[in-house]
Enzyme design. Structure first.
Site, short mmCIF file in Angstrom:
data_model
loop_
_atom_site.label_atom_id
_atom_site.label_comp_id
_atom_site.label_asym_id
_atom_site.label_seq_id
_atom_site.Cartn_x
_atom_site.Cartn_y
_atom_site.Cartn_z
N LYS A 1 10.71 -6.78 7.50
CA LYS A 1 9.67 -6.86 6.83
C LYS A 1 8.31 -6.45 7.75
O LYS A 1 7.56 -4.87 7.02
CB LYS A 1 9.05 -7.72 6.75
CG LYS A 1 7.69 -8.12 5.61
CD LYS A 1 7.27 -9.28 5.23
CE LYS A 1 5.86 -9.72 6.49
NZ LYS A 1 5.15 -10.94 5.97
N ASP B 1 7.40 -8.92 0.62
CA ASP B 1 7.13 -10.70 1.77
C ASP B 1 6.93 -11.62 0.13
O ASP B 1 7.32 -11.04 -0.32
CB ASP B 1 5.08 -10.12 2.23
CG ASP B 1 4.34 -9.94 0.78
OD1 ASP B 1 4.73 -9.71 0.00
OD2 ASP B 1 3.39 -9.43 1.19
#
Length: 417
Positions: A280, A298
């Site tokens: 991420k 996320d």
């Protein structure tokens, strides 16, 4: 028969009419046979008479016994009647009493029949009611099952259909959030990398309020690698988990200094080797600092793509792979920003503002949150709710107000710069 009589008979017969010689012989033989029979059966006749007398005697005895028994029964009945006056009185009831008794019996019989009919009717009604109730339950269950099937889809949705829906959602979000951008303040790849590491388990707003003083004191990887751990921890304390985060920042800064010449690498494979950096974080840096397309999966992103039924995966890597296949590569970075913007402002985790959602008609989960428009408006956040955004230095086209600095930190940051 005497000889004289026989002779006379013979003479007389012949005189009247001459019989045939054979007929005379036959009669003579029959007469003799009859005579012999009469002589032979006196004993049998006597025996027969004796048997007849015996049977008559027995019959008379039987009749006498029956007569006596009948008389005894009559006497017994008379005595019983004498001993029970109520019985006698009952026997002497008048015709009117008998009629009344008959009517009473008839009424009782009718009442029993009516009661039986009512019971049967009640049972029938109860059975029908139970059947209706069961049918109603079945209908309700079928209705729920149908609704569940319609929500989940009776058949798995094709990849083409999902891709089409994803494109429509992306286009709609692009019109609403034309100003979508990364909500972390940064001026170079290193600052973005550090800010992204600090954003774990906190808000971008709190990170943006913390990093001005941090970057003022440690502007480069070399500076941060040489930082005092306690001083670094104190600077990043507002973001939470400051000890573990300080350890990651010291580690990645040293790696950048030692392995990459003090610069941030531009590939996923190299970035994920740095302490505290996952996929991420790597895609945030690549997409916003290097212009390399990538999905930022996320918490908000994963939650919304599942609500939109674009995936059922919960693992971030699997979510990334499935959404990658639905959209063109050129849209990956901006789709991430738009989705995260929507999740933070309208499509909240606990209570989505469905009644104020601009893409409600495209959402298969519409109705999970507040559908009343007025109540839904009160749930909107940041610029959608008339409040400051998360960035202290937002882009020029940002329609909302800048976020305020962390109290007591703005002066220190300004002096350090």
């Amino acid at each position: 028969m005497s000889e004289h009589q026989a002779a006379r008979s013979t003479t007389t017969g012949r005189t009247a009419k001459e019989p045939a010689p054979g007929a005379t012989a036959a009669r003579t033989a029959g007469s003799k046979k009859a005579a012999a029979s009469k002589k032979a059966t006196p004993e049998k006749a006597a025996a027969k008479r004796a048997a007849t007398q015996t049977a008559s005697t027995k019959s008379a005895a039987t009749k006498k016994a029956a007569t006596a028994k009948k008389a005894t029964a009559e006497k017994s009945t008379e005595k019983t009647a004498e001993k029970t006056p109520a019985t006698k009185a009952a026997a002497e009831k008048t015709p009117a009493t008998k009629k009344t008794a008959a009517k009473t019996t008839a009424k009782k019989t009718t009442a029993k029949k009516t009661a039986a009919k009512k019971t049967a009717a009640t049972k029938t009604a109860a059975t029908k009611a139970a059947a209706k109730k069961t049918a109603a339950k079945g209908a309700a269950g079928a209705k729920k099952a149908t609704a569940a099937k319609q929500a989940a889809g009776t058949k798995p949705e094709s990849q083409e259909s999902k891709a089409e829906r994803a494109a429509r959602i992306n286009d709609a979000l692009a019109e609403v959030y034309y100003y979508a951008h990364p909500e972390l303040d940064f001026e170079n790849p290193f600052e973005l990398l550090v800010a992204t590491v600090l954003s774990a388990q906190t808000t971008d707003l709190r990170v943006n309020q913390t990093t001005p003083a941090l970057f003022a004191k440690y502007p480069t990887p070399e500076d941060m690698a040489a930082a005092d751990p306690e001083e670094l921890e104190e600077l990043i304390r507002p973001t939470g988990f400051f000890r573990s985060k300080a350890k990651s920042l010291l580690g990645l800064s040293a790696a950048l200094r030692d392995d990459f010449g003090g610069t941030v690498p531009g590939t996923v494979e190299e970035l994920v080797k740095l302490p505290g950096v996952g996929r991420k974080t790597a895609f945030v840096v690549l997409g916003n600092a290097f212009g390399v397309p990538g999905l930022t999966v996320d918490t908000h992103f994963g939650r919304l793509v599942r609500r939109w039924k674009l995936t059922e995966q919960t693992d971030a890597v699997k979510v990334e792979q499935e959404i990658d296949d639905l959209l063109p590569e050129s849209e990956w970075t901006m789709f991430s920003h738009r989705t995260i913007f929507h999740g933070r402002r309208i499509c909240h985790s606990r209570k989505p503002a469905c009644g104020a959602c601009p893409i409600a008609e495209l959402c298969p989960s519409y109705g999970e949150g507040e559908t009343d428009p007025e109540k839904a408006k009160k749930l909107l956040k940041y610029e959608m709710g008339g409040q400051p955004g998360q960035r202290l230095k937002p882009p020029a086209d940002y329609p909302g107000r800048p976020a305020p600095p962390l109290p007591g930190r703005d002066q220190a940051a300004g002096a350090a710069r």
